[in-house]
Design a protein around this motif. Structure first.
Motif, PDB file in Angstrom:
ATOM      1  N   GLU A 172       0.843  -1.151  -0.044  1.00 14.61           N
ATOM      2  CA  GLU A 172       0.038  -0.066  -0.056  1.00 14.61           C
ATOM      3  C   GLU A 172       0.968   1.402  -0.107  1.00 14.61           C
ATOM      4  OE1 GLU A 172      -0.761   0.200   4.622  1.00 14.61           O
ATOM      5  OE2 GLU A 172      -1.943  -1.294   3.706  1.00 14.61           O
ATOM      6  N   ARG A 184       2.958  -6.410   4.836  1.00 15.60           N
ATOM      7  CA  ARG A 184       2.546  -7.354   3.850  1.00 15.60           C
ATOM      8  C   ARG A 184       3.265  -8.986   3.795  1.00 15.60           C
ATOM      9  NH1 ARG A 184      -1.543  -5.363   0.473  1.00 15.60           N
ATOM     10  NH2 ARG A 184      -1.567  -3.138   0.749  1.00 15.60           N
ATOM     11  N   GLU A 223       0.801 -10.718   6.589  1.00 18.41           N
ATOM     12  CA  GLU A 223      -0.486 -10.900   6.078  1.00 18.41           C
ATOM     13  C   GLU A 223      -0.299 -11.919   5.000  1.00 18.41           C
ATOM     14  OE1 GLU A 223      -1.797  -6.870   5.233  1.00 18.41           O
ATOM     15  OE2 GLU A 223      -2.404  -6.530   7.134  1.00 18.41           O
ATOM     16  N   SER A 238       0.531 -11.072   1.742  1.00 19.48           N
ATOM     17  CA  SER A 238       0.496 -10.594   0.473  1.00 19.48           C
ATOM     18  C   SER A 238       1.624 -10.828  -0.431  1.00 19.48           C
ATOM     19  CB  SER A 238       0.329  -8.985   0.409  1.00 19.48           C
ATOM     20  OG  SER A 238      -1.139  -8.699   1.158  1.00 19.48           O
TER      21      SER A 238
END
Length: 263
Positions: free
Chosen positions: A5, A37, A40, A42
Motif C-alpha cells: 500500500e 505485507r 499478512e 500478500s
C-alpha cells in the motif's frame, strides 16, 4: 506481485517533537509497510520485491532510504538481498530458529541450568498433548504417529535415537496448534537435543539398551491417548512420563549450566 500500500512519505523534520520520543525514520516506516505485507501473506516466501526504481517511486523515497528499509528487513530475516543480481530482494519467511538462537544466548547469559530448561519443557509439553488430543484433527494425529517410527527404527542406534526422540518432543508441541507453545519449544530444542545425545551415550556405555524401547512404548501410548481424544489423560500421562524421563536424561545434572551444553 501487487505492490505494498502506498502512503509512506518522508517523515517529520528533526526537532519536530519535544517529548523525548524519537519519531521513526522514513526507512523504518517503509520497512513497517513491507513487513506487514509479509506477515499478512500478500508477499509470500520466495517472492521477489519490485525493483528499486519502482519501490522508490511508489513510496516517494530516495534510494538510501529504501536501502535502509531493506537493511531492517534483512536483519529480521524477512528478506534476502542478492547483491549484484538483477533479481533484487527475495522474501524469506523465517522459522523458529530465528528466535531459538538469541534465546539460547540469553539463557547462557542469564546462567540458566538444565534444570530450568527441563522444568520449562514439563510446563509446555503436557498441555500441548491435551490440546492435540482435543483438536479432533486426524491429520495431526497421523503426523504425531508418523514421528514414532523414526524412534522405533533407531533403538539400536543411540545417536539416531537421540535425534528422533528430541524431534518427537518438538513435533508434539508443534502439532498442538498453539504457535506460542511451539515457539517456546523451539527455543529450547537445541538444548534438549544435545542433552538427550549426552544421556543416550551414557546409557549406551552402561549397557542400558532397554531405555530406548521404553521411551518408544511411551510415545506409542501417548499416540493412543491422543487418537482417543482423551485430552486430560494425555496430559496426565505425558507429565508422568516426563518426570521419569527427566531423571534418566539429567542424571543429577540439573545444575549444569546451559552454556556447557551449547559449547
Amino acid at each position: 506481485m501487487a505492490l505494498p500500500e502506498s502512503g509512506t512519505r518522508r517523515g517529520p523534520t528533526a526537532g519536530a517533537r519535544s517529548d523525548g520520543v524519537r519519531p521513526p525514520k522514513t526507512g523504518e516506516l517503509v520497512a513497517r509497510r513491507l513487513r506487514r505485507r509479509i506477515v499478512e501473506g500478500s508477499l509470500a516466501d520466495g517472492d521477489y520485491l519490485p525493483n528499486e526504481a519502482t519501490l522508490m517511486e511508489h513510496f516517494g523515497v530516495s534510494r538510501p532510504t529504501l536501502r535502509e528499509a531493506f537493511r531492517v528487513l534483512e536483519s529480521e530475516g524477512l528478506i534476502e538481498l542478492r547483491r549484484g543480481s538483477r533479481t533484487g530482494a527475495r522474501v524469506t519467511v523465517p522459522g523458529p530458529e530465528v528466535v531459538a538462537r538469541p534465546a539460547g544466548l540469553l539463557l547462557q547469559l542469564g546462567g540458566a541450568t538444565l534444570g530450568d530448561v527441563y522444568q520449562a519443557r514439563s510446563a509446555i509439553e503436557p498441555p500441548a498433548a491435551r490440546l492435540l488430543a482435543l483438536s479432533a484433527d486426524e491429520e495431526r494425529y497421523a503426523a504425531l504417529e508418523a514421528e514414532v517410527e523414526p524412534a522405533r527404527a533407531a533403538v539400536a542406534d543411540y545417536e539416531r535415537f537421540a535425534v528422533a526422540s528430541a524431534h518427537f518432543h518438538l513435533r508434539l508441541v508443534e502439532l498442538s496448534g498453539n504457535l506460542t507453545l511451539a515457539l517456546m519449544a523451539g527455543m529450547v530444542h537445541e538444548i534438549i537435543l544435545r542433552q538427550t545425545q549426552a544421556s543416550v551415550r551414557a546409557s549406551e556405555a552402561d549397557g542400558e539398551h532397554d531405555v530406548y524401547a521404553r521411551a518408544v512404548r511411551a510415545y506409542e501410548k501417548l499416540v493412543k491417548l491422543v487418537r482417543a481424544g482423551d485430552g486430560p489423560g494425555a496430559e496426565r500421562f505425558w507429565h508422568k512420563h516426563l518426570q521419569a524421563a527427566d531423571q534418566l536424561v539429567l542424571r543429577d545434572r540439573e545444575a549444569t549450566s546451559v552454556i556447557d551444553i551449547l559449547e
